[in-house]
Design a protein around this motif. Structure first.
Motif, PDB file in Angstrom:
ATOM      1  N   ASP A  97      37.402  29.746  48.383  1.00  0.00           N
ATOM      2  CA  ASP A  97      37.008  30.963  47.861  1.00  0.00           C
ATOM      3  C   ASP A  97      38.017  31.697  46.977  1.00  0.00           C
ATOM      4  O   ASP A  97      37.961  32.934  46.312  1.00  0.00           O
ATOM      5  CB  ASP A  97      35.940  31.965  48.711  1.00  0.00           C
ATOM      6  CG  ASP A  97      37.050  32.494  49.603  1.00  0.00           C
ATOM      7  OD1 ASP A  97      37.771  31.439  50.275  1.00  0.00           O
ATOM      8  OD2 ASP A  97      36.916  33.544  49.936  1.00  0.00           O
ATOM      9  N   GLU A  98      39.249  31.101  47.082  1.00  0.00           N
ATOM     10  CA  GLU A  98      40.426  31.789  46.517  1.00  0.00           C
ATOM     11  C   GLU A  98      40.647  31.766  45.189  1.00  0.00           C
ATOM     12  O   GLU A  98      40.262  30.500  44.502  1.00  0.00           O
ATOM     13  CB  GLU A  98      41.866  31.700  47.407  1.00  0.00           C
ATOM     14  CG  GLU A  98      41.412  32.183  48.813  1.00  0.00           C
ATOM     15  CD  GLU A  98      42.726  31.976  49.918  1.00  0.00           C
ATOM     16  OE1 GLU A  98      43.064  32.723  50.610  1.00  0.00           O
ATOM     17  OE2 GLU A  98      43.359  30.692  49.437  1.00  0.00           O
ATOM     18  N   LEU A  99      41.391  32.583  44.324  1.00  0.00           N
ATOM     19  CA  LEU A  99      41.650  32.071  42.942  1.00  0.00           C
ATOM     20  C   LEU A  99      40.724  31.732  41.860  1.00  0.00           C
ATOM     21  O   LEU A  99      40.895  31.042  41.147  1.00  0.00           O
ATOM     22  CB  LEU A  99      43.093  31.109  42.926  1.00  0.00           C
ATOM     23  CG  LEU A  99      43.931  31.000  44.126  1.00  0.00           C
ATOM     24  CD1 LEU A  99      44.797  29.678  43.968  1.00  0.00           C
ATOM     25  CD2 LEU A  99      44.943  32.438  43.908  1.00  0.00           C
ATOM     26  N   MET A 100      39.535  32.318  42.029  1.00  0.00           N
ATOM     27  CA  MET A 100      38.374  31.994  41.358  1.00  0.00           C
ATOM     28  C   MET A 100      38.117  32.715  39.940  1.00  0.00           C
ATOM     29  O   MET A 100      38.004  32.050  39.082  1.00  0.00           O
ATOM     30  CB  MET A 100      37.092  32.316  42.197  1.00  0.00           C
ATOM     31  CG  MET A 100      37.001  31.349  43.262  1.00  0.00           C
ATOM     32  SD  MET A 100      35.375  31.229  44.114  1.00  0.00           S
ATOM     33  CE  MET A 100      34.140  30.401  42.838  1.00  0.00           C
ATOM     34  N   SER A 101      38.510  33.881  40.018  1.00  0.00           N
ATOM     35  CA  SER A 101      38.472  34.752  38.799  1.00  0.00           C
ATOM     36  C   SER A 101      39.263  34.278  37.629  1.00  0.00           C
ATOM     37  O   SER A 101      40.618  33.784  37.864  1.00  0.00           O
ATOM     38  CB  SER A 101      38.536  36.190  39.092  1.00  0.00           C
ATOM     39  OG  SER A 101      38.671  36.950  37.674  1.00  0.00           O
ATOM     40  N   TYR A 102      39.024  34.277  36.334  1.00  0.00           N
ATOM     41  CA  TYR A 102      40.006  34.119  34.882  1.00  0.00           C
ATOM     42  C   TYR A 102      40.947  35.262  35.141  1.00  0.00           C
ATOM     43  O   TYR A 102      42.231  34.690  34.667  1.00  0.00           O
ATOM     44  CB  TYR A 102      39.108  34.487  33.907  1.00  0.00           C
ATOM     45  CG  TYR A 102      38.169  33.530  33.485  1.00  0.00           C
ATOM     46  CD1 TYR A 102      38.563  32.294  32.727  1.00  0.00           C
ATOM     47  CD2 TYR A 102      36.840  33.790  33.630  1.00  0.00           C
ATOM     48  CE1 TYR A 102      37.724  31.324  32.157  1.00  0.00           C
ATOM     49  CE2 TYR A 102      35.828  32.822  33.204  1.00  0.00           C
ATOM     50  CZ  TYR A 102      36.314  31.473  32.382  1.00  0.00           C
ATOM     51  OH  TYR A 102      35.394  30.956  32.094  1.00  0.00           O
ATOM     52  N   PHE A 103      40.864  36.164  35.929  1.00  0.00           N
ATOM     53  CA  PHE A 103      41.882  37.341  35.709  1.00  0.00           C
ATOM     54  C   PHE A 103      42.864  37.199  36.871  1.00  0.00           C
ATOM     55  O   PHE A 103      42.392  37.299  38.049  1.00  0.00           O
ATOM     56  CB  PHE A 103      41.217  38.615  35.635  1.00  0.00           C
ATOM     57  CG  PHE A 103      40.309  38.941  34.537  1.00  0.00           C
ATOM     58  CD1 PHE A 103      41.012  39.242  33.038  1.00  0.00           C
ATOM     59  CD2 PHE A 103      39.087  38.528  34.486  1.00  0.00           C
ATOM     60  CE1 PHE A 103      40.257  39.489  32.123  1.00  0.00           C
ATOM     61  CE2 PHE A 103      38.237  38.560  33.256  1.00  0.00           C
ATOM     62  CZ  PHE A 103      38.824  38.856  32.043  1.00  0.00           C
ATOM     63  N   SER A 104      44.017  37.517  36.685  1.00  0.00           N
ATOM     64  CA  SER A 104      45.151  37.608  37.533  1.00  0.00           C
ATOM     65  C   SER A 104      45.621  39.093  37.555  1.00  0.00           C
ATOM     66  O   SER A 104      45.970  39.682  39.088  1.00  0.00           O
ATOM     67  CB  SER A 104      46.314  36.874  37.263  1.00  0.00           C
ATOM     68  OG  SER A 104      45.993  35.497  37.292  1.00  0.00           O
ATOM     69  N   ASN A 105      45.490  39.890  36.820  1.00  0.00           N
ATOM     70  CA  ASN A 105      46.055  41.133  36.866  1.00  0.00           C
ATOM     71  C   ASN A 105      45.613  42.090  35.594  1.00  0.00           C
ATOM     72  O   ASN A 105      46.470  41.849  34.675  1.00  0.00           O
ATOM     73  CB  ASN A 105      47.471  41.447  37.044  1.00  0.00           C
ATOM     74  CG  ASN A 105      47.973  42.750  36.965  1.00  0.00           C
ATOM     75  OD1 ASN A 105      47.391  43.910  36.945  1.00  0.00           O
ATOM     76  ND2 ASN A 105      49.472  42.914  37.195  1.00  0.00           N
ATOM     77  N   ALA A 106      44.428  42.552  35.686  1.00  0.00           N
ATOM     78  CA  ALA A 106      43.723  42.987  34.349  1.00  0.00           C
ATOM     79  C   ALA A 106      44.576  44.243  33.879  1.00  0.00           C
ATOM     80  O   ALA A 106      44.216  44.494  32.604  1.00  0.00           O
ATOM     81  CB  ALA A 106      42.250  43.427  34.953  1.00  0.00           C
ATOM     82  N   TYR A 144      29.814  32.972  42.718  1.00  0.00           N
ATOM     83  CA  TYR A 144      29.971  31.734  43.611  1.00  0.00           C
ATOM     84  C   TYR A 144      30.762  32.135  44.881  1.00  0.00           C
ATOM     85  O   TYR A 144      30.986  31.243  45.504  1.00  0.00           O
ATOM     86  CB  TYR A 144      30.402  30.518  42.842  1.00  0.00           C
ATOM     87  CG  TYR A 144      29.607  30.117  41.726  1.00  0.00           C
ATOM     88  CD1 TYR A 144      28.365  29.190  42.069  1.00  0.00           C
ATOM     89  CD2 TYR A 144      29.554  30.291  40.234  1.00  0.00           C
ATOM     90  CE1 TYR A 144      27.470  28.823  41.159  1.00  0.00           C
ATOM     91  CE2 TYR A 144      28.692  29.911  39.435  1.00  0.00           C
ATOM     92  CZ  TYR A 144      27.695  29.013  39.711  1.00  0.00           C
ATOM     93  OH  TYR A 144      26.812  28.497  38.702  1.00  0.00           O
ATOM     94  N   GLU A 145      31.663  33.231  44.648  1.00  0.00           N
ATOM     95  CA  GLU A 145      32.701  33.439  45.884  1.00  0.00           C
ATOM     96  C   GLU A 145      32.063  33.348  47.093  1.00  0.00           C
ATOM     97  O   GLU A 145      32.523  32.763  48.011  1.00  0.00           O
ATOM     98  CB  GLU A 145      33.425  34.558  45.327  1.00  0.00           C
ATOM     99  CG  GLU A 145      34.723  34.822  45.918  1.00  0.00           C
ATOM    100  CD  GLU A 145      35.776  36.107  45.698  1.00  0.00           C
ATOM    101  OE1 GLU A 145      36.448  36.168  45.306  1.00  0.00           O
ATOM    102  OE2 GLU A 145      34.867  37.194  45.778  1.00  0.00           O
TER     103      GLU A 145
END
Lengths: 392, 392
Positions: A60-69, B42-43
């Motif tokens: 469940d880690e590193l899922m989003s497109y964003f790293s630091n909005a 999905y997280e």
């Protein structure tokens, strides 16, 4: 930013297949590929690091497109941002503080992004992209293959006499010949990309802290982690930085977070080791310099015994601010020159069954050929053995 | 292949910053962004998988540029190759056996690679790229931003009447409207790209095994792992596959091995769960379908109560070969239509403080706007609450 990946697929496949054989299967008649710069030299070093470089990722880690909005480069992981800045501070090879860091999928994607960022969409003519010969063999094809109206490859910077906008790519230390480079066109309004892929202490003395408008680095050549595809640009101007971000967004919507986090861990270990010299372990740069220096010594001995069939460039010793002593250059590639009239690549292939990359790929004569110095130990020894069979 | 990433950097930053607030900080006056398709839905599912999806990488692993020198796609990890083929067999959504699989940095890079592979460098005119409106809002900019002479964006496929070569992009289920699509131009010599990013059982009934010449998938929308930047093409023709490989080589020299290996692990867990239905755990598609179906039901209730201010598309039930029953479509985006004369995006922003993406971005009227259904639970509930305040 050099893989040495050959762009013709069938040749690539057969060459690689031969080159990836393990030492025990390197037989006397096999063809070995030294055209590519796969940095396997570093593998034993990292093997010894054990758990310090271990990265664990859960589902469940590193899922989003964003790293630091909140960051201009919204896909850059803050951990990698910090690790890159810290390493440049520790090594002293480039000014990264108060600069924008943009991550890319290898320095190859970052190079494309820089061409885009430095070109002018509204301009009627494509900007000319030049580099002093011998230049990195992939620049022309990378610049041309999409047939963009934004930029065009215009060849050797030394011969560039066209009017109008231009971008000069300055690779220093240079690939293929290891020389220290500066811009050569120097016309008002010209832009430059400083590709500093090899400006690390294992390859060259760190004589100064580079502080150009647009600088390019790659994880592959700094540490040997070519499979992670991490490159970065260090940029002074915010508008240029925003255009680079835009390119990476439109090209690939960012960069693998797994790779970014792993790069952050590994760069962090390097900085830590450099800052704690009391440890018994060598830091990466000491290791790299020791191995590269030994290889260059052996190679020069073999070349010396060729009775003038081959010649290698000489590099001046210089004071390295990182090590605090005068050091030699140990470039990542050997730039071999044969006697006048000989085709160096062909000679090496026919006589030594060694695949290298000939001078014409780099914009110069076929008397030259480029040989990778970053292969595994077993391959390197094999190469020396093969080379030493040639006696005039 | 939709991020919903907005391409104006400052807007992006402020929007994202608001949207990434945790539930406890979602205050009644904050602006929430549903323009982007970050699949955070999905997280929670992956959180429950514990060690089964854990990936451990040591410092000396995954170092080489090469993943499989004997494969046409030399940078594709064999583990990912197998996992992709297995999952398509298990789900039955696409024919992957006896086809070439090419991995890219997200389906965005893979889309660029397909345009390159399907265009003809020697041709005097750029090939026209079309898609039936409403089309994915990033296609025009992705096609145009490098101003290539190889291809050009030519708009709505329904209105395409130019002679000459063309590429039709068919997104099915479609982004933004969830409809099932087929080619509409159907002229001899035309080429097509089937973007099947959403052809998975949580979004739509799997009515047949897709078997087009050129198919495109993405890890982001299949499983929610957008941060890994993994996309893949399934290709029948070897020459086309080789050109795609060439593009990825010249653009980024391959794809992060860390991401590839992680994707292989996660896709493997999904296949395993689907093939062992005796387990108490839901498989990913059951989970996704359950959540998406509940969300669509709630959304339709709210829209019904809007007394005609909003209308949603209806989707036919169909037999799903994967689940073995008749199922509904639960698209990843809600394609809201307002009453004639209203600007839907503006209405949602002004009245509900919800950022969505208006119809004009997708080539249709501003009465439409697209709302992401893939956000977190807290954000979704917030969106419904906001929407329900509008009564005619």
């Amino acid at each position: 930013m050099d893989t040495g990946v050959q762009t013709t697929v069938p040749a690539e496949k057969s060459d690689v297949s031969a080159a990836t054989k393990t030492p025990t299967t390197l037989s006397s008649d096999c063809i070995i590929n030294f055209a590519r710069g796969d940095p396997m030299l570093y593998e034993p070093y990292w093997k010894n690091k054990g758990d310090r470089c271990k990265m664990v990722t859960l589902g469940d880690e590193l899922m989003s497109y964003f790293s630091n909005a909140l960051n201009l480069c919204w896909f850059l992981m803050p951990e990698l941002d910090c690790a890159i800045r810290r390493l440049h501070r520790v090594v002293g090879n480039a000014e990264a503080d108060n600069r924008f860091i943009i991550v890319g999928n290898g320095s190859t994607q970052t190079f494309h992004a820089l061409l885009y960022a430095l070109s002018s969409p509204g301009h009627p003519e494509p900007v000319s992209v030049v580099a002093a010969a011998p230049f990195y063999s992939s620049y022309p094809e990378e610049t041309e293959f999409l047939q963009s109206r934004l930029y065009k490859w215009a060849g050797d910077a030394n011969c560039f006499d066209k009017d109008g906008a231009y971008i000069e790519v300055v690779t220093s230390p240079n690939n293929p010949d290891g020389s220290i480079r500066h811009t050569v066109v120097n016309r008002e309004g010209g832009k430059s990309i400083h590709d500093l892929a090899y400006y690390w202490p294992q390859y060259t003395p760190i004589t100064h802290k580079a502080d150009h408008d647009v600088m390019l680095f790659t994880f592959s050549k700094a540490t040997g982690h070519a499979g992670s595809r991490i490159g970065w640009a260090i940029i002074k101007d915010k508008a240029i930085a925003a255009k680079i971000v835009k390119f990476v967004e439109l090209s690939s919507i960012g960069v693998s977070k797994e790779s970014q986090l792993r790069a952050a861990t590994i760069l962090g270990v390097i900085s830590e080791d450099c800052q704690n010299p009391g440890l018994e372990e060598e830091n990466l740069f000491e290791y790299g310099r020791r191995i590269m220096s030994a290889r260059w010594k052996k190679l020069r001995e073999v070349v010396m015994k060729s009775n003038g069939t081959f010649v290698l460039p000489e590099y001046p010793r210089d004071y390295c601010r990182f090590t605090g002593e005068y050091t030699d250059s140990n470039p990542a590639f050997a730039w071999l020159r044969c006697k006048e009239g000989l085709n160096c690549e062909k000679l090496l292939k026919d006589e030594c069954r060694i695949i290298t990359r000939g001078g014409t790929c780099f914009g110069v004569e076929e008397t030259y050929s480029r040989v990778s110095m970053l292969c595994s130990d077993a391959e390197f020894d094999f190469m020396l053995e093969r080379l030493s069979t040639i006696k005039n």
